[in-house]
Design a protein around this motif. Structure first.
Motif, short mmCIF file in Angstrom:
data_model
loop_
_atom_site.label_atom_id
_atom_site.label_comp_id
_atom_site.label_asym_id
_atom_site.label_seq_id
_atom_site.Cartn_x
_atom_site.Cartn_y
_atom_site.Cartn_z
N LEU A 91 29.02 24.64 36.12
CA LEU A 91 28.46 25.37 35.41
C LEU A 91 28.12 24.71 34.24
O LEU A 91 28.74 23.69 33.81
CB LEU A 91 29.05 26.57 34.90
N ALA A 92 27.31 25.16 33.27
CA ALA A 92 26.97 24.41 31.95
C ALA A 92 28.05 24.55 30.98
O ALA A 92 28.74 25.57 31.16
CB ALA A 92 25.83 24.74 31.33
N PRO A 93 28.52 23.89 30.09
CA PRO A 93 29.57 23.89 29.17
C PRO A 93 29.43 25.37 28.65
O PRO A 93 28.42 25.91 28.06
CB PRO A 93 29.50 23.00 28.26
N GLY A 94 30.60 26.15 28.49
CA GLY A 94 30.72 27.40 27.83
C GLY A 94 29.99 28.44 28.87
O GLY A 94 29.98 29.64 28.47
N GLN A 95 29.43 28.45 29.87
CA GLN A 95 28.71 29.13 30.77
C GLN A 95 29.63 29.91 31.55
O GLN A 95 30.78 29.32 32.14
CB GLN A 95 27.49 28.44 31.44
N CYS A 96 29.21 31.01 31.99
CA CYS A 96 30.02 32.00 33.09
C CYS A 96 29.09 32.35 34.01
O CYS A 96 27.95 32.49 33.91
CB CYS A 96 31.08 32.91 32.50
N HIS A 97 29.68 33.07 35.19
CA HIS A 97 28.91 33.64 36.05
C HIS A 97 30.07 34.56 36.94
O HIS A 97 31.02 34.39 36.96
CB HIS A 97 28.32 32.85 37.03
N VAL A 98 29.38 35.51 37.54
CA VAL A 98 30.28 36.44 38.41
C VAL A 98 29.23 36.35 39.66
O VAL A 98 28.41 36.83 39.87
CB VAL A 98 30.12 37.62 37.57
N GLU A 99 30.15 35.95 40.71
CA GLU A 99 29.47 36.20 42.11
C GLU A 99 30.16 37.06 42.87
O GLU A 99 31.36 37.59 42.61
CB GLU A 99 29.95 34.83 42.77
N SER A 100 29.10 37.85 43.67
CA SER A 100 29.74 39.19 44.36
C SER A 100 29.25 39.23 45.80
O SER A 100 27.92 38.74 45.75
CB SER A 100 29.52 40.29 43.79
N TRP A 101 29.69 39.25 46.81
CA TRP A 101 28.98 39.72 47.91
C TRP A 101 29.96 40.51 48.99
O TRP A 101 30.84 40.72 48.90
CB TRP A 101 28.90 38.23 48.86
N TYR A 102 28.99 40.96 49.80
CA TYR A 102 29.46 41.96 51.00
C TYR A 102 29.34 41.28 52.33
O TYR A 102 28.17 41.14 52.64
CB TYR A 102 29.33 43.42 50.86
N ALA A 103 30.25 41.21 53.17
CA ALA A 103 30.08 40.49 54.31
C ALA A 103 30.61 41.63 55.46
O ALA A 103 31.61 42.25 55.34
CB ALA A 103 31.19 39.37 54.38
N ARG A 104 29.90 41.53 56.62
CA ARG A 104 29.97 42.60 57.78
C ARG A 104 29.97 41.62 58.96
O ARG A 104 28.92 40.87 59.17
CB ARG A 104 29.52 43.54 57.87
N GLY A 105 31.17 41.50 59.90
CA GLY A 105 30.61 40.74 61.25
C GLY A 105 32.18 40.54 61.81
O GLY A 105 33.23 40.74 61.51
N GLY A 106 32.02 40.27 63.20
CA GLY A 106 33.27 40.34 63.98
C GLY A 106 34.07 41.45 63.82
O GLY A 106 35.28 41.43 64.07
N GLY A 107 33.62 42.59 63.83
CA GLY A 107 34.52 43.79 63.47
C GLY A 107 35.14 43.90 62.19
O GLY A 107 36.09 44.93 62.15
N GLU A 108 34.75 43.27 61.21
CA GLU A 108 35.22 43.29 59.89
C GLU A 108 34.62 43.32 58.57
O GLU A 108 33.16 42.88 59.04
CB GLU A 108 36.16 42.08 59.76
N ARG A 109 34.81 43.80 57.70
CA ARG A 109 34.14 44.25 56.51
C ARG A 109 34.83 43.55 55.29
O ARG A 109 36.17 44.04 55.18
CB ARG A 109 33.67 45.69 56.36
N ARG A 110 34.13 43.10 54.42
CA ARG A 110 34.87 42.37 53.17
C ARG A 110 33.96 42.50 52.02
O ARG A 110 32.82 42.27 52.18
CB ARG A 110 35.37 41.06 53.39
N LEU A 111 34.49 42.76 50.98
CA LEU A 111 34.13 42.75 49.48
C LEU A 111 34.64 41.63 48.70
O LEU A 111 35.74 41.55 48.44
CB LEU A 111 33.92 44.01 49.15
N HIS A 112 33.79 40.80 47.98
CA HIS A 112 34.40 39.91 47.45
C HIS A 112 33.59 39.68 45.84
O HIS A 112 32.56 39.70 45.78
CB HIS A 112 33.82 38.51 48.18
N VAL A 113 34.48 39.48 45.00
CA VAL A 113 33.92 39.40 43.62
C VAL A 113 34.87 38.27 42.86
O VAL A 113 36.15 38.38 42.81
CB VAL A 113 34.36 40.71 42.51
#
Length: 220
Positions: free
Chosen positions: A35-57
């Motif tokens: 990231l640029a100096p002093g910059q922030c971000h928030v990543e999030s995703w929802y995955a579904r597959g192989g009989g599993e579900r996951r939420l990531h932040v």
């Protein structure tokens, strides 16, 4: 490591504004960019597959030469995971060939607690204004169980109109390997990315999964 976790990679960031966006988000192959100096971000995703579900932040911020990321992952019926990662570069940020490092710890809460240390060495090669290649080599040490080497490669292309595409392939140890293709749209203003990915595992069951993600950048 569980198949669903192969869909994720902690702490990927964004290339400078004059270059392609990083693989990032739900992609397993990381890039050598911060990231640029002093910059922030928030990543999030929802995955579904192989009989599993996951939420990531995963919120992340850069402080000095190091980018720090905290990842929280909720498994629906498959346990939760908490991770902390530091990421830096060995080379100048504007170099055509960038070499980086990342070191992270993971703690799972699926039955007996699982703790692991992960080291990754990403490399990014700019192949032009619209094309970049990412290579990863790493090692995962697990407190209770055997460790494994990790490796991956990705090709990222800017398509125009704020769209970019990524194709990647990665593996962990001898038995876990998979590939994924993804499409990203960067909204006008360059503050929000929306991602869609499809992954396919290679193994006894040949699992398939879909991922929908979003990344919000601010500061800097």
């Amino acid at each position: 490591m569980k198949k669903s976790f192969l869909i994720a990679a902690l702490g990927a960031a964004c290339l400078p504004a004059t270059a392609l966006h990083a693989a990032g988000g739900h992609h397993a192959v990381d890039d050598a960019a911060l990231l640029a100096p002093g910059q922030c971000h928030v990543e999030s995703w929802y995955a579904r597959g192989g009989g599993e579900r996951r939420l990531h932040v995963a919120p992340a911020c850069r402080r000095g030469p190091v980018e720090w990321a905290l990842a929280l992952e909720r498994g629906f019926g498959d346990g939760d995971t908490l991770g902390l990662q530091a990421k830096g570069l060995f080379t100048a940020e504007a170099a055509p060939l960038a070499l980086g490092w990342s070191l992270g710890v993971e703690r799972g809460h699926d039955g007996p607690r699982e703790e692991a240390l992960r080291l990754n060495l990403p490399a990014t090669l700019a192949l032009g204004e619209r094309l970049a290649a990412h290579l990863n080599l790493g090692r995962r040490w697990q407190r209770h169980g055997r460790g494994a080497w990790t490796a991956g490669a990705a090709l990222e292309a800017e398509l125009g109109g704020g769209f970019s595409a990524v194709a990647e392939r990665w593996r962990e140890g001898r038995g876990q390997h998979a590939r994924q293709v993804g499409l990203r749209w960067t909204t006008p203003g360059d503050g929000l990315d929306l991602d869609l990915g499809h992954a396919h595992g290679h193994g006894d069951d040949g699992w398939r999964g879909w991922t929908l993600g979003a990344t919000w950048r601010f500061g800097g």
